[in-house]
Design an enzyme around this catalytic site. Sequence first.
Site, PDB file in Angstrom:
ATOM      1  N   ASP A 478       0.849  -1.238   0.000  1.00 20.38           N
ATOM      2  CA  ASP A 478      -0.077   0.009  -0.007  1.00 20.38           C
ATOM      3  C   ASP A 478       0.927   1.275   0.134  1.00 20.38           C
ATOM      4  O   ASP A 478       2.052   1.159   0.196  1.00 20.38           O
ATOM      5  CB  ASP A 478      -0.915  -0.118   1.339  1.00 20.38           C
ATOM      6  CG  ASP A 478      -2.207   0.891   1.116  1.00 20.38           C
ATOM      7  OD1 ASP A 478      -2.369   1.645   0.082  1.00 20.38           O
ATOM      8  OD2 ASP A 478      -2.921   0.484   2.080  1.00 20.38           O
ATOM      9  N   ASP A 548     -10.564   2.379  -3.274  1.00 14.96           N
ATOM     10  CA  ASP A 548     -11.186   2.077  -2.164  1.00 14.96           C
ATOM     11  C   ASP A 548     -12.676   2.099  -2.159  1.00 14.96           C
ATOM     12  O   ASP A 548     -13.426   1.805  -1.366  1.00 14.96           O
ATOM     13  CB  ASP A 548     -10.630   2.987  -1.106  1.00 14.96           C
ATOM     14  CG  ASP A 548      -9.261   2.829  -0.597  1.00 14.96           C
ATOM     15  OD1 ASP A 548      -9.064   1.589  -0.654  1.00 14.96           O
ATOM     16  OD2 ASP A 548      -8.590   3.639   0.076  1.00 14.96           O
TER      17      ASP A 548
HETATM   18  C1  DGJ Z   1      -5.873   2.025   1.998  1.00 18.76           C
HETATM   19  C2  DGJ Z   1      -6.174   0.785   1.008  1.00 18.76           C
HETATM   20  O1  DGJ Z   1      -6.587   1.170  -0.107  1.00 18.76           O
HETATM   21  C3  DGJ Z   1      -7.196  -0.171   1.916  1.00 18.76           C
HETATM   22  O2  DGJ Z   1      -7.839  -1.227   1.187  1.00 18.76           O
HETATM   23  C4  DGJ Z   1      -6.571  -0.505   3.037  1.00 18.76           C
HETATM   24  O3  DGJ Z   1      -5.529  -1.421   2.831  1.00 18.76           O
HETATM   25  C5  DGJ Z   1      -6.005   0.805   3.776  1.00 18.76           C
HETATM   26  N1  DGJ Z   1      -5.201   1.476   3.146  1.00 18.76           N
HETATM   27  C6  DGJ Z   1      -5.247   0.254   5.039  1.00 18.76           C
HETATM   28  O4  DGJ Z   1      -4.720   1.244   5.793  1.00 18.76           O
END
Ligand code: DGJ
Length: 745
Positions: A478, A548
């Site tokens: 990430d 997201d």
């Molecule tokens: C952002 C990501 O897109 C989510 O899927 C998740 O992993 C969060 N970060 C975790 O902090």
Amino acid sequence: MNIIYHPSSQTFHLYNDFFSYIIGVLPDGGLGQYYYGRPIRDRKDQSHFFESSNRGMTVWPLEDRPDYSPETTQLEYPSLGRGDYREPAYEIVSQNGSSISDLKYTSHRIYDGKPPIKGLPHSYTECDDEAKTLEIDLKDKIKGTLLTLIYTIYRDYGVMTRSVKYKNTGQATLYLKRALSMSLDLPDHDYIWMQFSGAWGRERIPHEKRLENGITAIDSLRGHSSHHQNPFVILRRPETTETQGEAMGFSFVYSGNFLALAEVDNYDMTRILMGIHPQNFSWKLEGGDSFETPEVIMSFSSEGLNGLSHTLHVFLRERVARGPWRDRPRPILLNSWEALQMDFTEGSILRMAQKASKLGIELFVLDDGWFGQRTEASGLGDWFVDVSKLPEGLSGLSKKINSLGMDFGVWIEPEMVSPDSELYRSHPDFVLHEPARSMSLGRNQLVLDFSNPHVVDYIFGMLMRVFDGANISYIKWDMNRSISECFSSFWTADRQGEIYHRYILGVYEFYERLIKAYPDVLIESCASGGGRFDAGMLYYAPQAWCSDDTDACERIKIQYGTSYGYPLSSMGAHVSACPNGQVNRFTPLSTRANVAYFGAFGYEMDFNHLGDEELNEIKAQIKFMKENRELIQFGRFYRLISPKDDHLSSWMVVSPDRSRAIVGLYKILNTVNAGFYHIKLLGLDPQKDYLIEGTGEIYGGDELMCRGISSKSDASTNGVAKFLGIGQDLDRDFGSRIYVLREVR
Ligand code: DGJ
């Protein structure tokens, strides 16, 4: 496929079954662009494509050729300061402060195969005879520079890759202020420019505009390719549709700051430029130093936008993505994030996992929150297990997950640090910042200085120690904030313009080491969803978390837009709980899955909170995906109806032998008393008959493509729903239906 050089006319012809690309040496020894388009026959002399005319207010480099001006010529890699007043492809500043350059052709090489680009992602060949490469050397004697333009064409793909190598052949230091990866001058401007734009949670939505006189551009200055603009653009003819007409794509194989620009000049020619954004970029070249640009993939199709997307899907899948997962159907995963966020114990994780294994989930992914003293504002960078949550560490947890019959995956965010962390307290110098100036926070975190190799080493070492002994099959990498205060104390003042690029080189180096340490691990890239969804990342991680925003309706738009430039196998797509965490919308479980099937499929929810009916439905969804993922992720994808007006949307995949197909049909908002719809399918065999599974209905491929599937078939909806165990409910907002077609003999 071939690359031919005709010495008598000094022209180069690069061609395969999909396009021709012709370059020639111009009267002043520079390089001109003569043709890019559908394949044409090779001729010894195609220099008649060079056009010139004596026009007012132009300047000319050759005393006796007032008709030949750089300004009105299609140039191959345009310079600055010699009478071309359009945007240049590069700028090199000499010690005397001059940016004037002038490149002359000196030599070239044509060979089989394709060279790698050191430290950068790039497309590759599996054997030399599938591609040919042309390298053209251009020199500026006064500046002491050698530029090598590198072109590779492939036998089996409608693509050409381009990059440029710079060398300072003199003694004096030079500064590269702009070093774009490609330039393309086209003879007219009758094009629609397509870009894929958005913001966090609504990435890669197609936007179109007709090219007009002046500059059209997209870019990122955020240090990553960004949610806001994707480093991929299409030029299509106004009459081009999904299935017909010319379209060309430009995909940047790079994950940092970029610029993609079209300039229509006052003689109606179009210049396309793509590369590292010149803003915040400079590169010091001492005598003998070299610099290599990232690669651009130029794709061309005369079979419409679908033809272009298909070319890119196959090429990115087969010749950019690497590793054992490249050609393998992706595991069906359950990710802990949306269900538990950072608030979990080993017990709650195992309860989730136990239920998941009974439903057929293959991979359990432990997301953020397992390390340090992690909260939203602390712990990032402390890559040691929080034993209050996981007393037996990742190794103990992975064993327990494995004993449930599932693989184990884990989340990391190696590029970042919380100010409230042991890492930051002990190494405040590890962070990108300008001393004496305050630092901006993003998601409560700071960006580590990945331009500094010691930082890369340090974080890599920490991660290797914490992974030691754990049976990890998948890593989600990430990256949750854009870069600000991009200053590195590791580098001297004259190299601060290099930091953004060096940062990305550090990220790539880290990825490379990770792959070396864990060659069989599936890596999924992520940047707060789709903030780094680009061809460069696919070289390291064959799939990326799309967004997201996991709401089904939003995801139709995001995945539809993403499909223009990226394959389904690369799109992480999960079914999440309702009401949706991002838009608070309730959508049927069936629709959530019917959308997520068209990607690398998984779930983001705690199955312990569901009743038997929903659990049975999920079990059937997982079974369906296992039976069909190979077709979905590696078949030919077609967009059928765009979701842009929030009514109906549809897409489909067809197996390579056209014996099977799966159609997704989505009713975003329902309408009352609407007419029949007819979904005209694509890619079927007109001579074959197809059974729509579960209905007993058999139609000709020709009928399905010419007349289409009619909403009349919905009369049999209930029977189908039972048979497939998946939702088939179209008569409502957010309804959807999956049609599975099988050839009958
Ligand atoms: C952002 C990501 O897109 C989510 O899927 C998740 O992993 C969060 N970060 C975790 O902090």
